[in-house]
Design a protein around this motif. Structure first.
Motif, PDB file in Angstrom:
ATOM      1  N   GLU A 190     -34.619   9.801  -6.812  1.00  0.00           N
ATOM      2  CA  GLU A 190     -34.582   9.735  -8.271  1.00  0.00           C
ATOM      3  C   GLU A 190     -33.146   9.845  -8.787  1.00  0.00           C
ATOM      4  O   GLU A 190     -32.770   9.171  -9.753  1.00  0.00           O
ATOM      5  CB  GLU A 190     -35.441  10.844  -8.869  1.00  0.00           C
ATOM      6  CG  GLU A 190     -35.550  10.817 -10.380  1.00  0.00           C
ATOM      7  CD  GLU A 190     -36.241   9.570 -10.903  1.00  0.00           C
ATOM      8  OE1 GLU A 190     -35.896   9.134 -12.027  1.00  0.00           O
ATOM      9  OE2 GLU A 190     -37.116   9.022 -10.191  1.00  0.00           O
ATOM     10  N   VAL A 191     -32.343  10.684  -8.132  1.00  0.00           N
ATOM     11  CA  VAL A 191     -30.923  10.778  -8.500  1.00  0.00           C
ATOM     12  C   VAL A 191     -30.247   9.424  -8.312  1.00  0.00           C
ATOM     13  O   VAL A 191     -29.500   8.944  -9.190  1.00  0.00           O
ATOM     14  CB  VAL A 191     -30.220  11.861  -7.656  1.00  0.00           C
ATOM     15  CG1 VAL A 191     -28.713  11.820  -7.876  1.00  0.00           C
ATOM     16  CG2 VAL A 191     -30.763  13.245  -7.993  1.00  0.00           C
ATOM     17  N   TYR A 192     -30.504   8.784  -7.178  1.00  0.00           N
ATOM     18  CA  TYR A 192     -29.913   7.464  -6.896  1.00  0.00           C
ATOM     19  C   TYR A 192     -30.379   6.433  -7.920  1.00  0.00           C
ATOM     20  O   TYR A 192     -29.590   5.608  -8.386  1.00  0.00           O
ATOM     21  CB  TYR A 192     -30.315   7.038  -5.485  1.00  0.00           C
ATOM     22  CG  TYR A 192     -29.770   5.692  -5.075  1.00  0.00           C
ATOM     23  CD1 TYR A 192     -28.443   5.539  -4.699  1.00  0.00           C
ATOM     24  CD2 TYR A 192     -30.597   4.572  -5.054  1.00  0.00           C
ATOM     25  CE1 TYR A 192     -27.942   4.307  -4.308  1.00  0.00           C
ATOM     26  CE2 TYR A 192     -30.117   3.334  -4.675  1.00  0.00           C
ATOM     27  CZ  TYR A 192     -28.791   3.207  -4.304  1.00  0.00           C
ATOM     28  OH  TYR A 192     -28.307   1.980  -3.931  1.00  0.00           O
ATOM     29  N   HIS A 193     -31.644   6.518  -8.294  1.00  0.00           N
ATOM     30  CA  HIS A 193     -32.179   5.565  -9.277  1.00  0.00           C
ATOM     31  C   HIS A 193     -31.560   5.790 -10.655  1.00  0.00           C
ATOM     32  O   HIS A 193     -31.215   4.828 -11.353  1.00  0.00           O
ATOM     33  CB  HIS A 193     -33.705   5.718  -9.357  1.00  0.00           C
ATOM     34  CG  HIS A 193     -34.340   4.914 -10.448  1.00  0.00           C
ATOM     35  ND1 HIS A 193     -34.496   3.547 -10.365  1.00  0.00           N
ATOM     36  CD2 HIS A 193     -34.865   5.294 -11.662  1.00  0.00           C
ATOM     37  CE1 HIS A 193     -35.084   3.108 -11.472  1.00  0.00           C
ATOM     38  NE2 HIS A 193     -35.308   4.138 -12.269  1.00  0.00           N
ATOM     39  N   GLN A 194     -31.391   7.053 -11.033  1.00  0.00           N
ATOM     40  CA  GLN A 194     -30.879   7.354 -12.363  1.00  0.00           C
ATOM     41  C   GLN A 194     -29.389   7.061 -12.508  1.00  0.00           C
ATOM     42  O   GLN A 194     -28.906   6.920 -13.640  1.00  0.00           O
ATOM     43  CB  GLN A 194     -31.148   8.822 -12.708  1.00  0.00           C
ATOM     44  CG  GLN A 194     -32.615   9.149 -12.951  1.00  0.00           C
ATOM     45  CD  GLN A 194     -33.177   8.447 -14.169  1.00  0.00           C
ATOM     46  OE1 GLN A 194     -32.459   8.159 -15.130  1.00  0.00           O
ATOM     47  NE2 GLN A 194     -34.472   8.143 -14.115  1.00  0.00           N
TER      48      GLN A 194
END
Length: 273
Positions: free
Chosen positions: A233-237
């Motif tokens: 999710e960090v990578y996506h955000q």
């Protein structure tokens, strides 16, 4: 007086050499300063709102669930494996040890590809599961657990095997001499010897599973609520909202620190006892 003087001389003799302080400070800075930079970049006024979004909460829930399940799998599978590696005298154990430790040196993406080619639709085990049971592993929460177990289990095995080799096998030999069967020796002698190292290994495995990224995204994909853990999710955000990515990265750091701070002292207490 003599005892106090001897204790004082011993403390002086075991002091830290001054030459080590500079590289130790540099090493500490390499660990601490990036976290400080993350804190400096965090928008504290928006932090509660950013961390309570559905995507963030789903990712946190999924991360804690899968890390817990993978840690349990590491214990169930890793404890017997560590005992075999430490106590077995069979040929090929050294080669087996090298294979078990491969995930420690392989890039996680390579591990994810290996799992994909094993459990994917074109993999021999994945094809068998699909034909026989109609089960498809990739792109599922189970795939996340498998990927995390793959990369985290060697940490547990290394901790337990080192503890077994360090403690020796004299207690087990005595128990066997007294007539105890192998299972009884394992249950009554070997397992108690493993408990301190098991606590440490569980902490390391959980922390490694919690931060797993490469094998997970390669094998399980990034589906919100299904396979998108907090690191994913960090990578996506990062590509959508940098402030949200920074907030979730800080949340991941806090969770990891809490896990180590709560569980690590208990493991160390077991080692001292």
């Amino acid at each position: 007086m003599a005892a106090r003087a001897e204790r004082g001389s011993r403390e002086v003799a075991t002091g830290v050499p001054r030459v080590l302080w500079l590289p130790a400070a540099v090493a500490l800075a390499l660990v601490v300063l990036p976290v400080v930079g993350l804190l400096a970049r965090t928008d504290l006024t928006r932090l509660p709102a950013l961390l309570t979004t559905p995507a963030s909460l789903n990712a946190l829930r999924l991360s804690l669930l899968t890390a817990t399940l993978s840690t349990l799998a590491c214990v169930v599978l890793g404890v017997p494996l560590a005992v075999v590696l430490a106590r077995s005298t069979a040929r090929g154990v050294r080669l087996l040890r090298a294979v078990v430790l491969l995930p420690l040196v392989l890039p996680p993406v390579v591990g994810g590809l290996a799992l994909l080619f094993l459990f994917g639709r074109n993999g021999f085990l994945g094809y068998l599961l699909d034909v026989v049971a109609g089960v498809r592993v990739p792109l599922t929460t189970g795939a996340v657990v498998l990927a995390q177990t793959f990369v985290a289990m060697p940490f547990l095995v290394v901790s337990l095997e080192g503890a077994l080799r360090g403690s020796g096998d004299r207690y087990e030999r005595v128990a066997a001499t007294l007539g105890a069967r192998p299972w009884t020796v394992f249950r009554r002698v070997t397992l108690p010897l493993l408990l301190p190292a098991l606590g440490s290994g569980v902490v390391l495995s959980f922390a490694r599973a919690l931060g797993e990224f490469g094998a997970t995204i390669t094998f399980a994909g990034s589906l919100e609520g299904v396979t998108r853990t907090l690191p994913l999710e960090v990578y996506h955000q990062v590509e959508v909202d940098v402030d949200s990515a920074v907030a979730m990265a800080l949340l991941l750091v806090v969770v990891a620190v809490l896990v180590i701070a709560v569980a690590r002292p208990r493991a160390l207490e077991g080692v001292r006892s």
